[in-house]
Design a protein around this motif. Structure first.
Motif, PDB file in Angstrom:
ATOM      1  N   PHE A 274      58.807  62.361  44.633  1.00 12.22           N
ATOM      2  CA  PHE A 274      58.029  61.229  44.142  1.00 12.22           C
ATOM      3  C   PHE A 274      56.815  61.719  43.346  1.00 12.22           C
ATOM      4  CE2 PHE A 274      59.901  59.927  48.224  1.00 12.22           C
ATOM      5  CZ  PHE A 274      60.651  58.822  47.810  1.00 12.22           C
ATOM      6  N   SER A 275      56.517  61.008  42.272  1.00 17.22           N
ATOM      7  CA  SER A 275      55.323  61.317  41.486  1.00 17.22           C
ATOM      8  C   SER A 275      54.256  60.241  41.644  1.00 17.22           C
ATOM      9  CB  SER A 275      55.678  61.468  40.001  1.00 17.22           C
ATOM     10  OG  SER A 275      56.281  60.283  39.514  1.00 17.22           O
ATOM     11  N   GLY A 276      54.665  59.041  42.038  1.00 16.16           N
ATOM     12  CA  GLY A 276      53.716  57.942  42.211  1.00 16.16           C
ATOM     13  C   GLY A 276      53.522  57.593  43.673  1.00 16.16           C
ATOM     14  N   ARG A 277      52.864  56.493  43.925  1.00 17.44           N
ATOM     15  CA  ARG A 277      52.525  56.072  45.276  1.00 17.44           C
ATOM     16  C   ARG A 277      53.778  55.806  46.109  1.00 17.44           C
ATOM     17  NH1 ARG A 277      47.254  56.070  47.085  1.00 17.44           N
ATOM     18  NH2 ARG A 277      47.052  53.863  47.573  1.00 17.44           N
ATOM     19  N   VAL A 278      53.645  56.063  47.408  1.00 17.72           N
ATOM     20  CA  VAL A 278      54.761  55.846  48.318  1.00 17.72           C
ATOM     21  C   VAL A 278      54.292  55.051  49.528  1.00 17.72           C
ATOM     22  CG1 VAL A 278      56.038  57.923  47.646  1.00 17.72           C
ATOM     23  CG2 VAL A 278      54.342  58.052  49.496  1.00 17.72           C
ATOM     24  N   GLN A 279      55.226  54.296  50.097  1.00 17.21           N
ATOM     25  CA  GLN A 279      55.037  53.753  51.434  1.00 17.21           C
ATOM     26  C   GLN A 279      55.489  54.842  52.399  1.00 17.21           C
ATOM     27  OE1 GLN A 279      53.771  50.887  52.356  1.00 17.21           O
ATOM     28  NE2 GLN A 279      53.993  49.450  50.668  1.00 17.21           N
ATOM     29  N   ALA A 280      54.616  55.276  53.298  1.00 20.94           N
ATOM     30  CA  ALA A 280      54.930  56.345  54.240  1.00 20.94           C
ATOM     31  C   ALA A 280      54.921  55.775  55.660  1.00 20.94           C
ATOM     32  CB  ALA A 280      53.924  57.482  54.118  1.00 20.94           C
ATOM     33  N   LEU A 281      56.093  55.699  56.258  1.00 17.82           N
ATOM     34  CA  LEU A 281      56.232  55.216  57.631  1.00 17.82           C
ATOM     35  C   LEU A 281      56.390  56.429  58.540  1.00 17.82           C
ATOM     36  CD1 LEU A 281      56.629  52.923  59.689  1.00 17.82           C
ATOM     37  CD2 LEU A 281      59.075  52.975  59.135  1.00 17.82           C
ATOM     38  N   SER A 282      55.375  56.703  59.367  1.00 20.30           N
ATOM     39  CA  SER A 282      55.397  57.842  60.284  1.00 20.30           C
ATOM     40  C   SER A 282      55.658  57.322  61.694  1.00 20.30           C
ATOM     41  CB  SER A 282      54.057  58.587  60.254  1.00 20.30           C
ATOM     42  OG  SER A 282      53.755  59.018  58.942  1.00 20.30           O
ATOM     43  N   ARG A 283      56.659  57.916  62.358  1.00 24.68           N
ATOM     44  CA  ARG A 283      57.020  57.445  63.697  1.00 24.68           C
ATOM     45  C   ARG A 283      57.258  58.618  64.645  1.00 24.68           C
ATOM     46  NH1 ARG A 283      61.515  52.728  62.457  1.00 24.68           N
ATOM     47  NH2 ARG A 283      62.661  54.447  61.518  1.00 24.68           N
ATOM     48  N   THR A 284      56.898  58.409  65.897  1.00 24.01           N
ATOM     49  CA  THR A 284      57.336  59.274  66.979  1.00 24.01           C
ATOM     50  C   THR A 284      58.520  58.574  67.632  1.00 24.01           C
ATOM     51  OG1 THR A 284      55.078  60.050  67.366  1.00 24.01           O
ATOM     52  CG2 THR A 284      56.682  60.433  69.112  1.00 24.01           C
ATOM     53  N   LEU A 285      59.614  59.322  67.841  1.00 19.95           N
ATOM     54  CA  LEU A 285      60.827  58.737  68.385  1.00 19.95           C
ATOM     55  C   LEU A 285      61.115  59.294  69.763  1.00 19.95           C
ATOM     56  CD1 LEU A 285      63.099  58.949  65.203  1.00 19.95           C
ATOM     57  CD2 LEU A 285      61.654  57.036  65.937  1.00 19.95           C
ATOM     58  N   LYS A 286      61.652  58.448  70.617  1.00 16.55           N
ATOM     59  CA  LYS A 286      62.034  58.836  71.964  1.00 16.55           C
ATOM     60  C   LYS A 286      63.555  58.846  72.112  1.00 16.55           C
ATOM     61  CE  LYS A 286      58.228  57.519  75.048  1.00 16.55           C
ATOM     62  NZ  LYS A 286      57.869  56.644  76.197  1.00 16.55           N
ATOM     63  N   SER A 287      64.015  59.636  73.087  1.00 17.43           N
ATOM     64  CA  SER A 287      65.416  59.610  73.492  1.00 17.43           C
ATOM     65  C   SER A 287      65.454  59.854  74.985  1.00 17.43           C
ATOM     66  CB  SER A 287      66.225  60.678  72.752  1.00 17.43           C
ATOM     67  OG  SER A 287      67.602  60.588  73.095  1.00 17.43           O
ATOM     68  N   GLY A 288      66.082  58.944  75.719  1.00 14.00           N
ATOM     69  CA  GLY A 288      66.117  59.077  77.172  1.00 14.00           C
ATOM     70  C   GLY A 288      64.753  59.050  77.814  1.00 14.00           C
ATOM     71  N   GLY A 289      63.815  58.329  77.197  1.00 12.85           N
ATOM     72  CA  GLY A 289      62.472  58.208  77.753  1.00 12.85           C
ATOM     73  C   GLY A 289      61.533  59.339  77.395  1.00 12.85           C
ATOM     74  N   GLU A 290      62.020  60.383  76.699  1.00 16.15           N
ATOM     75  CA  GLU A 290      61.193  61.522  76.326  1.00 16.15           C
ATOM     76  C   GLU A 290      60.919  61.517  74.826  1.00 16.15           C
ATOM     77  OE1 GLU A 290      59.944  63.654  78.507  1.00 16.15           O
ATOM     78  OE2 GLU A 290      60.965  62.700  80.208  1.00 16.15           O
ATOM     79  N   ARG A 291      59.688  61.909  74.467  1.00 13.86           N
ATOM     80  CA  ARG A 291      59.386  62.069  73.046  1.00 13.86           C
ATOM     81  C   ARG A 291      60.185  63.245  72.494  1.00 13.86           C
ATOM     82  NH1 ARG A 291      52.924  62.030  73.366  1.00 13.86           N
ATOM     83  NH2 ARG A 291      53.318  62.186  75.606  1.00 13.86           N
ATOM     84  N   ILE A 292      60.948  62.967  71.450  1.00 22.53           N
ATOM     85  CA  ILE A 292      61.920  63.955  71.003  1.00 22.53           C
ATOM     86  C   ILE A 292      61.822  64.304  69.520  1.00 22.53           C
ATOM     87  CG2 ILE A 292      63.720  62.267  70.453  1.00 22.53           C
ATOM     88  CD1 ILE A 292      65.775  64.121  71.570  1.00 22.53           C
ATOM     89  N   ALA A 293      61.234  63.415  68.712  1.00 26.76           N
ATOM     90  CA  ALA A 293      61.267  63.648  67.266  1.00 26.76           C
ATOM     91  C   ALA A 293      60.057  63.037  66.578  1.00 26.76           C
ATOM     92  CB  ALA A 293      62.546  63.063  66.659  1.00 26.76           C
ATOM     93  N   LEU A 294      59.669  63.681  65.484  1.00 23.08           N
ATOM     94  CA  LEU A 294      58.666  63.145  64.564  1.00 23.08           C
ATOM     95  C   LEU A 294      59.385  62.803  63.263  1.00 23.08           C
ATOM     96  CD1 LEU A 294      55.787  65.718  65.135  1.00 23.08           C
ATOM     97  CD2 LEU A 294      56.030  63.433  66.151  1.00 23.08           C
ATOM     98  N   GLU A 295      59.107  61.629  62.748  1.00 19.85           N
ATOM     99  CA  GLU A 295      59.813  61.153  61.561  1.00 19.85           C
ATOM    100  C   GLU A 295      58.818  60.644  60.534  1.00 19.85           C
ATOM    101  OE1 GLU A 295      63.416  58.006  60.808  1.00 19.85           O
ATOM    102  OE2 GLU A 295      61.618  57.259  61.824  1.00 19.85           O
ATOM    103  N   VAL A 296      59.097  60.935  59.274  1.00 20.83           N
ATOM    104  CA  VAL A 296      58.367  60.327  58.164  1.00 20.83           C
ATOM    105  C   VAL A 296      59.406  59.775  57.196  1.00 20.83           C
ATOM    106  CG1 VAL A 296      56.774  60.663  56.247  1.00 20.83           C
ATOM    107  CG2 VAL A 296      56.418  61.908  58.386  1.00 20.83           C
ATOM    108  N   ILE A 297      59.274  58.506  56.850  1.00 21.97           N
ATOM    109  CA  ILE A 297      60.127  57.894  55.841  1.00 21.97           C
ATOM    110  C   ILE A 297      59.247  57.549  54.649  1.00 21.97           C
ATOM    111  CG2 ILE A 297      61.530  55.880  55.261  1.00 21.97           C
ATOM    112  CD1 ILE A 297      62.507  55.893  58.148  1.00 21.97           C
ATOM    113  N   LEU A 298      59.629  58.041  53.490  1.00 22.49           N
ATOM    114  CA  LEU A 298      58.886  57.829  52.248  1.00 22.49           C
ATOM    115  C   LEU A 298      59.713  56.952  51.331  1.00 22.49           C
ATOM    116  CD1 LEU A 298      57.937  61.573  51.742  1.00 22.49           C
ATOM    117  CD2 LEU A 298      56.424  59.794  52.640  1.00 22.49           C
ATOM    118  N   ILE A 299      59.090  55.905  50.799  1.00 24.16           N
ATOM    119  CA  ILE A 299      59.778  54.964  49.919  1.00 24.16           C
ATOM    120  C   ILE A 299      58.919  54.723  48.693  1.00 24.16           C
ATOM    121  CG2 ILE A 299      60.742  52.637  49.707  1.00 24.16           C
ATOM    122  CD1 ILE A 299      61.157  52.637  52.709  1.00 24.16           C
ATOM    123  N   ASP A 300      59.532  54.743  47.535  1.00 27.50           N
ATOM    124  CA  ASP A 300      58.842  54.452  46.273  1.00 27.50           C
ATOM    125  C   ASP A 300      58.130  53.106  46.397  1.00 27.50           C
ATOM    126  OD1 ASP A 300      58.132  53.707  43.684  1.00 27.50           O
ATOM    127  OD2 ASP A 300      59.913  54.582  42.784  1.00 27.50           O
TER     128      ASP A 300
END
Length: 229
Positions: free
Chosen positions: A116-142
């Motif tokens: 991306f060269s311009g502004r983005v919507q950045a959705l940052s999430r911590t994800l759980k699996s089986g009740g435990e924190r398991i993943a960090l996620e960032v979703i970037l959208i134009d």
């Protein structure tokens, strides 16, 4: 059996002529007076049918030009089947659910500038699996494609793109390994330098433009493979 209203009968015949090609795109059809006489209905009935068919995108009614059969809209590309999945060591799919989320409108940073060269919507999430924190996620959208969104989005990437009406034509996946930083280890409640499986998914439209990118970093030992089609 209930009788079909006259305007619906007229609408059905109008659509038949258009979709069959009897009335090709660009053809100027008769005015509502002429069509009412041809169809054997009142002017008001024909006007109602024409308005309905126009609302469905099959007709253009313009002053000075009359009523013209509209060009068909190009079909939206359908997303490819998502055959690639993350699995637990026992071969069961890796379930994920949101734990924390934050949404920012910002400029891309570091490696994000590849996409991306311009502004983005950045959705940052911590994800759980089986009740435990398991993943960090960032979703970037134009941000030009989705100027406004909220934090409540599907966990799966393709359903998220579909919910935001992003016409995904191709998905590219990249895998690599990292270790957690101090901030990552706090967010994931794990030891410093824990190994991470990192998945980057790149969604493009039919012109190969990047629509969205998902960056998923997971602590749980997981396998990544393609399902049979």
């Amino acid at each position: 059996m209930a009788r079909v209203p006259l305007y619906q009968q007229a609408e059905t015949e109008l659509l038949r002529r258009i979709t069959s090609g009897e009335w090709p795109a660009g053809m100027r059809i008769g005015n509502e007076f002429e069509l009412a006489e041809e169809f054997g209905v009142s002017q008001g009935t024909m006007r109602r049918a024409l308005i309905s068919v126009e609302a469905k995108g099959h007709l253009n009614r313009k002053p000075g030009r009359g009523t013209v059969v509209a060009e068909p809209e190009p079909a939206m590309p359908s997303a490819p089947p998502d055959l690639r999945r993350l699995f637990l060591p026992d071969a069961t799919p890796l379930p994920l659910e949101p734990f924390r989320a934050r949404l920012d409108l910002r400029d891309p940073v570091d490696a994000e500038r590849e996409f991306f060269s311009g502004r983005v919507q950045a959705l940052s999430r911590t994800l759980k699996s089986g009740g435990e924190r398991i993943a960090l996620e960032v979703i970037l959208i134009d941000a030009g494609l989705v100027p406004a969104m909220d934090e409540d989005q599907p966990v799966e990437f393709l359903p998220l793109l579909h919910a935001l009406d992003l016409p995904t034509a191709t998905l590219e996946d990249r895998l690599h390994a990292e270790v957690t930083s101090m901030g990552d280890s706090v967010a994931l409640a794990c030891d410093r330098h824990t190994g991470l499986l990192c998945l980057t998914r790149i969604a493009r439209d039919s012109a190969a433009k990047v629509l969205a990118v998902q960056i998923l970093r997971m602590t749980e030992p997981a396998s990544y493979r393609t399902l049979p089609a």
